[in-house]
Design a protein around this motif. Structure first.
Motif, short mmCIF file in Angstrom:
data_model
loop_
_atom_site.label_atom_id
_atom_site.label_comp_id
_atom_site.label_asym_id
_atom_site.label_seq_id
_atom_site.Cartn_x
_atom_site.Cartn_y
_atom_site.Cartn_z
N LEU A 128 0.83 -1.21 0.00
CA LEU A 128 0.00 0.00 0.00
C LEU A 128 0.86 1.25 0.00
O LEU A 128 0.49 2.25 -0.63
CB LEU A 128 -0.97 0.01 1.18
N SER A 129 2.02 1.22 0.63
CA SER A 129 2.89 2.39 0.61
C SER A 129 3.34 2.69 -0.82
O SER A 129 3.42 3.86 -1.22
CB SER A 129 4.10 2.21 1.54
N SER A 130 3.58 1.65 -1.60
CA SER A 130 3.95 1.84 -3.01
C SER A 130 2.75 2.32 -3.83
O SER A 130 2.89 3.17 -4.70
CB SER A 130 4.51 0.55 -3.60
N LEU A 131 1.57 1.77 -3.55
CA LEU A 131 0.37 2.22 -4.26
C LEU A 131 0.13 3.70 -4.02
O LEU A 131 -0.19 4.45 -4.95
CB LEU A 131 -0.84 1.39 -3.82
N LYS A 132 0.32 4.15 -2.79
CA LYS A 132 0.13 5.57 -2.47
C LYS A 132 1.10 6.44 -3.28
O LYS A 132 0.69 7.49 -3.80
CB LYS A 132 0.33 5.81 -0.97
N ILE A 133 2.34 6.01 -3.40
CA ILE A 133 3.33 6.76 -4.19
C ILE A 133 2.89 6.78 -5.66
O ILE A 133 2.93 7.82 -6.32
CB ILE A 133 4.73 6.12 -4.07
N GLY A 134 2.45 5.65 -6.17
CA GLY A 134 2.01 5.57 -7.56
C GLY A 134 0.80 6.44 -7.83
O GLY A 134 0.74 7.14 -8.85
N ARG A 140 -10.69 7.38 -9.61
CA ARG A 140 -10.09 8.51 -8.89
C ARG A 140 -10.87 8.84 -7.61
O ARG A 140 -10.28 9.28 -6.61
CB ARG A 140 -10.00 9.74 -9.80
N SER A 141 -12.17 8.59 -7.60
CA SER A 141 -12.98 8.88 -6.41
C SER A 141 -12.56 8.05 -5.19
O SER A 141 -12.91 8.39 -4.06
CB SER A 141 -14.47 8.63 -6.71
N ILE A 142 -11.78 7.00 -5.42
CA ILE A 142 -11.30 6.12 -4.34
C ILE A 142 -9.89 6.50 -3.88
O ILE A 142 -9.42 6.07 -2.84
CB ILE A 142 -11.33 4.64 -4.83
N PHE A 143 -9.19 7.33 -4.66
CA PHE A 143 -7.78 7.63 -4.37
C PHE A 143 -7.58 8.16 -2.94
O PHE A 143 -6.66 7.73 -2.25
CB PHE A 143 -7.21 8.63 -5.36
N ALA A 144 -8.40 9.12 -2.50
CA ALA A 144 -8.20 9.70 -1.16
C ALA A 144 -8.37 8.64 -0.08
O ALA A 144 -7.63 8.62 0.92
CB ALA A 144 -9.17 10.86 -0.94
N GLU A 145 -9.32 7.75 -0.28
CA GLU A 145 -9.54 6.67 0.68
C GLU A 145 -8.33 5.73 0.73
O GLU A 145 -7.91 5.29 1.81
CB GLU A 145 -10.80 5.90 0.27
N LEU A 146 -7.76 5.44 -0.43
CA LEU A 146 -6.56 4.61 -0.47
C LEU A 146 -5.39 5.34 0.21
O LEU A 146 -4.63 4.72 0.96
CB LEU A 146 -6.19 4.26 -1.92
N GLN A 147 -5.27 6.63 -0.04
CA GLN A 147 -4.16 7.40 0.55
C GLN A 147 -4.25 7.43 2.07
O GLN A 147 -3.23 7.49 2.75
CB GLN A 147 -4.14 8.83 -0.01
N SER A 148 -5.47 7.38 2.62
CA SER A 148 -5.61 7.46 4.07
C SER A 148 -5.75 6.08 4.73
O SER A 148 -5.83 6.00 5.96
CB SER A 148 -6.81 8.33 4.44
N ALA A 149 -5.76 5.03 3.95
CA ALA A 149 -5.89 3.68 4.51
C ALA A 149 -4.66 3.30 5.32
O ALA A 149 -3.54 3.68 4.99
CB ALA A 149 -6.11 2.66 3.39
N PRO A 150 -4.86 2.52 6.37
CA PRO A 150 -3.70 2.06 7.17
C PRO A 150 -2.83 1.11 6.35
O PRO A 150 -3.32 0.13 5.79
CB PRO A 150 -4.33 1.32 8.34
N HIS A 209 -8.34 -2.97 2.89
CA HIS A 209 -9.13 -2.14 3.80
C HIS A 209 -10.18 -1.34 3.03
O HIS A 209 -11.33 -1.24 3.45
CB HIS A 209 -8.19 -1.19 4.57
N VAL A 210 -9.79 -0.80 1.90
CA VAL A 210 -10.70 -0.01 1.06
C VAL A 210 -11.62 -0.93 0.26
O VAL A 210 -12.83 -0.71 0.19
CB VAL A 210 -9.90 0.92 0.13
N VAL A 211 -11.05 -1.97 -0.32
CA VAL A 211 -11.83 -2.90 -1.14
C VAL A 211 -12.95 -3.54 -0.31
O VAL A 211 -14.09 -3.64 -0.76
CB VAL A 211 -10.92 -3.97 -1.77
N ASN A 212 -12.64 -3.95 0.90
CA ASN A 212 -13.61 -4.66 1.73
C ASN A 212 -14.59 -3.74 2.45
O ASN A 212 -15.51 -4.21 3.11
CB ASN A 212 -12.89 -5.55 2.74
#
Length: 184
Positions: A64-70, A127-137, A144-147
């Protein structure tokens, strides 16, 4: 694995070369996030103006840390992101197209490839999910976001074993009929 997965060989190409070519058949731009062995892997990435390379200095914190960077490197005009992993090089281009087509048709914010009832990769996040992914633990990953809300997900059932073929060990490579990692 004992060797950088993106540098493993399949069909005479490195995993990263094969994945980049496949993804660029369906996406206008590709963001490659590098972590461990970044200098070595960078040399194997095809020279293509459609490829943007970013580095995750905190890659040890998980995918997830890499996904956030991407996601931070995705062009502002882009509607979403296709997420794929370096250890899934066998996914067919037709599967990527099917996931993109489903995303465009259903307009669901999360579209996930599935084979034999098991979800895998690629995954598309609107893109509407990006902020949620960025704030996910980071400890919980993108799951966490998918489920969080099953109604946001569209599954695309495909006959493509590459969707679930996670090549993490030399034994996984052997089972897939691929050469073992080179000795270093």
């Amino acid at each position: 694995m004992g060797y950088p997965k993106p540098l493993l060989i399949i069909e005479g190409k490195t995993f990263i070369e094969k994945i980049a070519a496949t993804m660029l058949d369906v996406a206008p731009r590709l963001v490659v996030v590098l972590g461990a062995h970044a200098d070595r892997i960078r040399l194997a990435i095809p020279h293509d103006e459609r490829i943007v390379i970013v580095e995750n200095p905190n890659y040890s914190r998980g995918q997830l840390s890499s996904l956030k960077i991407g996601l931070g490197a995705v062009h502002p005009d882009t509607a979403g992101a296709i997420v794929h992993l370096a250890d899934h090089p066998i996914v067919r281009v037709e599967s990527f197209r099917a996931v993109v087509d489903s995303c465009e048709r259903t307009r669901k914010p999360i579209v996930i490839a599935r084979s034999n009832g098991q979800r895998g990769h690629p995954v598309i996040f609107d893109r509407s999910i990006f902020a949620e992914l960025q704030s996910a633990p980071e400890s919980e990953g993108a799951r966490h976001v998918v489920n969080a809300d099953a109604s946001r997900i569209e599954y695309v059932d495909l006959d493509d074993p590459g969707i679930n073929l996670d090549l993490d060990t030399p034994a996984d490579l052997a089972c897939a009929g691929l050469a073992p990692p080179p000795k270093e």
